[in-house]
Design an enzyme around this catalytic site. Structure first.
Site, mmCIF file in Angstrom:
data_model
loop_
_atom_site.group_PDB
_atom_site.id
_atom_site.type_symbol
_atom_site.label_atom_id
_atom_site.label_comp_id
_atom_site.label_asym_id
_atom_site.label_seq_id
_atom_site.Cartn_x
_atom_site.Cartn_y
_atom_site.Cartn_z
ATOM 1 N N PHE A 85 -9.066 -5.845 3.295
ATOM 2 C CA PHE A 85 -8.116 -5.572 2.220
ATOM 3 C C PHE A 85 -7.663 -4.112 2.303
ATOM 4 C CE2 PHE A 85 -10.615 -9.176 0.704
ATOM 5 C CZ PHE A 85 -9.581 -10.077 0.450
ATOM 6 N N LYS A 86 -6.363 -3.937 2.445
ATOM 7 C CA LYS A 86 -5.772 -2.602 2.562
ATOM 8 C C LYS A 86 -5.427 -2.088 1.165
ATOM 9 C CE LYS A 86 -2.653 -2.127 5.716
ATOM 10 N NZ LYS A 86 -1.390 -2.414 6.437
ATOM 11 N N ILE A 87 -5.919 -0.885 0.866
ATOM 12 C CA ILE A 87 -5.707 -0.287 -0.453
ATOM 13 C C ILE A 87 -5.127 1.108 -0.267
ATOM 14 C CG2 ILE A 87 -6.803 0.441 -2.596
ATOM 15 C CD1 ILE A 87 -9.078 -1.530 -1.997
#
Length: 337
Positions: A85-87
């Site tokens: 998951f890219k944040i």
């Protein structure tokens, strides 16, 4: 160093992963929007089945929303061991990173522009920290120095984080990443395809193919499919028509019994025209004088033909099989399949 493809184009993704050794795919909402994708969830599910590891955006205005979005995407059927998951980095972003990492999920804290941002992400346990090299350089910053500092911080403080070199614009960026010692790089397909290209490599490879061909291909396999053999009973004018038809500057002239009388070339034609004029066009080939043609057996390899060309200094050699003419070998045929 892990190698990721950076794209949302399905054709590019299919082509890239045919290589068989890419570690995963990074994509962004911006990429998807440019590709005209409207079903984001459906696209994510499709991509998850195509690639070893998928890195996708988990957006939210605070940590709780980011966590909620990550779990919503997992409920689509994504494998938590193969989904990152890219944040975007922020105080809430790194808090969300810590929450998701505590849950055993994988996180990439990206849009990193400073060492301080990278440090916060590392300390929050980010699986990946992703500085944007191309964008930083566009703004006049020393992006390579930042990436090097991030790698040094991981090594010095023993963080369990991989530095991902992103926003790759050209092959030189890949070389930079290798020299710096980053742990991961994500590369557009256009740049990836250029990484094995080199003019000297191409020249050397072509030479190997040519040399292998000279040692393995027989003369009969190199001659053209048309057999430029004509009867000595036809006129020079008809011979010219045949030469034009064959796209060949030479014809083999045979007697009634099939034996070879000689070879007639476009050079012979020019000399006859200069010496005797246009009236010779109606003369029959059997009335001309010929030198004994240089010939080679159809079953020898091209290396032997090359040696004969060099020895005799001619451009064409008659090819025979069992004593009968089967075609002509041009010196250019040694170079072309």
């Amino acid at each position: 160093m892990e190698l990721y493809l950076d794209s949302a184009n399905m054709k590019e993704i299919e082509e890239g992963f045919k290589l068989g050794f890419l570690d995963g795919l990074t994509t962004t909402p911006t990429f998807m929007q440019k590709e005209g994708i409207t079903d984001i969830d459906g696209t994510i599910v499709k991509l998850s089945k195509m690639v070893p590891v998928l890195q996708i955006e988990a957006l939210g205005s605070n940590a709780d929303e980011i966590k909620k979005e990550a779990y919503r995407q997992l409920e689509l059927g994504l494998d938590p061991k193969k989904t990152v998951f890219k944040i975007p980095v922020s105080l809430e972003g790194v808090r969300a990173c810590k929450i998701l990492r505590n849950d055993g999920l994988l996180v990439n804290v990206h849009l990193v522009y400073t060492l301080q941002q990278a440090y916060m992400a590392m300390h929050a346990g980010a699986t990946y920290v992703c500085p944007l090299v191309g964008r930083l350089q566009d703004q006049g910053h020393d992006a390579l120095s930042l990436v090097g500092q991030c790698v040094d911080a991981v090594d010095y403080y023993n963080y369990d984080t991989k530095i991902m070199f992103s926003s790759v614009r050209h092959s030189e960026h890949v070389r930079n990443a290798i020299n710096i010692g980053v742990h991961t790089i994500t590369v557009p397909l256009k740049v990836m395809k250029s990484l094995t290209e080199n003019n000297f490599t191409q020249i050397g490879t072509e030479q190997f193919f040519r040399d292998t061909r000279m040692m393995m291909v027989k003369v009969k396999e190199a001659i053209r499919p048309t057999n430029p053999v004509v009867s000595s009973e036809i006129t020079i004018k008809d011979a010219i028509i045949k030469m034009t038809e064959y796209s060949f500057g030479t014809v083999v002239v045979t007697k009634k019994d099939g034996s070879v009388q000689g070879v007639f070339t476009d050079g012979d034609l020019r000399r006859l025209l200069q010496k005797e004029g246009e009236h010779i066009l109606d003369k029959k080939l059997k009335d001309l004088e010929y030198k004994t043609p240089i010939s080679i057996d159809a079953n020898v390899i091209l290396n032997e033909a090359a040696a004969l060309f060099k020895k005799t200094n001619v451009d064409n050699i008659m090819v025979t099989d069992g004593g009968k003419p089967v075609g002509m070998l041009d010196i250019q045929d040694l170079k072309n399949d």
